[in-house]
Design a protein around this motif. Structure first.
Motif, PDB file in Angstrom:
ATOM      1  N   ASP A   1      20.603  -7.402  -3.501  1.00  0.00           N
ATOM      2  CA  ASP A   1      21.189  -7.550  -2.169  1.00  0.00           C
ATOM      3  C   ASP A   1      21.892  -8.901  -2.023  1.00  0.00           C
ATOM      4  OD1 ASP A   1      21.729  -6.902   0.568  1.00  0.00           O
ATOM      5  OD2 ASP A   1      19.983  -8.103   1.146  1.00  0.00           O
TER       6      ASP A   1
ATOM      7  N   CYS B   1      18.096 -17.131   1.994  1.00  0.00           N
ATOM      8  CA  CYS B   1      17.813 -15.707   2.164  1.00  0.00           C
ATOM      9  C   CYS B   1      16.414 -15.510   2.730  1.00  0.00           C
ATOM     10  CB  CYS B   1      17.961 -14.949   0.852  1.00  0.00           C
ATOM     11  SG  CYS B   1      16.693 -15.307  -0.368  1.00  0.00           S
ATOM     12  N   ASP B   2      16.212 -14.362   3.333  1.00  0.00           N
ATOM     13  CA  ASP B   2      14.875 -13.980   3.764  1.00  0.00           C
ATOM     14  C   ASP B   2      14.026 -13.749   2.521  1.00  0.00           C
ATOM     15  OD1 ASP B   2      15.442 -14.023   6.516  1.00  0.00           O
ATOM     16  OD2 ASP B   2      16.259 -11.978   6.437  1.00  0.00           O
TER      17      ASP B   2
ATOM     18  N   ARG C   1      14.278 -10.227   0.579  1.00  0.00           N
ATOM     19  CA  ARG C   1      15.544  -9.666   0.086  1.00  0.00           C
ATOM     20  C   ARG C   1      15.550  -9.591  -1.432  1.00  0.00           C
ATOM     21  NH1 ARG C   1      20.657 -12.369   2.362  1.00  0.00           N
ATOM     22  NH2 ARG C   1      21.675 -10.611   1.348  1.00  0.00           N
ATOM     23  N   SER C   2      16.097  -8.518  -1.943  1.00  0.00           N
ATOM     24  CA  SER C   2      16.180  -8.348  -3.396  1.00  0.00           C
ATOM     25  C   SER C   2      17.306  -9.208  -3.966  1.00  0.00           C
ATOM     26  CB  SER C   2      16.426  -6.882  -3.758  1.00  0.00           C
ATOM     27  OG  SER C   2      17.747  -6.507  -3.413  1.00  0.00           O
TER      28      SER C   2
END
Length: 160
Positions: free
Chosen positions: A27, A19-20, A23-24
């Motif tokens: 998400d 993931c980036d 990002r939460s």
């Protein structure tokens, strides 16, 4: 922005994802891992619809970065039912009609489970305080509180 590799445990299952870094956890749970039971209500940590447990601590997944989950044990609503059996809280919520639209329900159930794990014999005031971070616009709170109190009593009786 380069993707980050995260290794964690979700509902007892070892899990890895990319993931980036911005990002939460909410998400990633919903849109990367397909665990859509955790809901987004406000996106600011005010409503509790996205409540999950992280290493046994109740958190708002919308406020936690997914990369912070590395090495943690995450619990979501999908992990409450075990072996095809509803958790006693889930069963009691159904029996007592302590839910309506379903947006708040997963977060309330996760919060109630976390409460009962720490305090298996709560007072009504303690239940109300323990669930204060979860907003419900449909049922009001009385049925929810009664369902948690009844579940706590039944779980205590089952242990004796």
């Amino acid at each position: 922005m380069s993707k980050m590799h995260v290794t964690t445990t979700i509902n007892g299952e070892p899990t890895e994802f990319l993931c980036d870094p911005d990002r939460s956890l909410l998400d990633v749970l919903r849109n990367t891992l397909g665990l859509t039971g955790t809901k987004e209500g406000c996106g600011t940590g005010d409503c509790g619809a996205c409540s999950v447990t992280v290493d046994g601590r109740l958190v708002c997944a919308c406020l936690m970065l997914a990369v912070e989950a590395g090495g943690c044990e995450i619990g979501t609503i999908e992990g409450m039912a075990q072996g095809g059996e509803l958790h006693p809280l889930q069963q009691k919520f159904l029996e007592m009609a302590a839910l309506q639209c379903g947006i708040c329900t997963p977060g309330v159930l996760v919060a109630a489970k976390a409460l009962l794990e720490k305090n298996p014999d709560p007072t009504e005031t303690e239940v109300r305080f323990g669930l204060a971070g979860n907003l419900c616009r449909c049922t009001g709170y009385d049925k929810i509180v009664r369902a948690v109190l009844d579940t706590a009593a039944e779980m205590r009786e089952a242990v004796q």
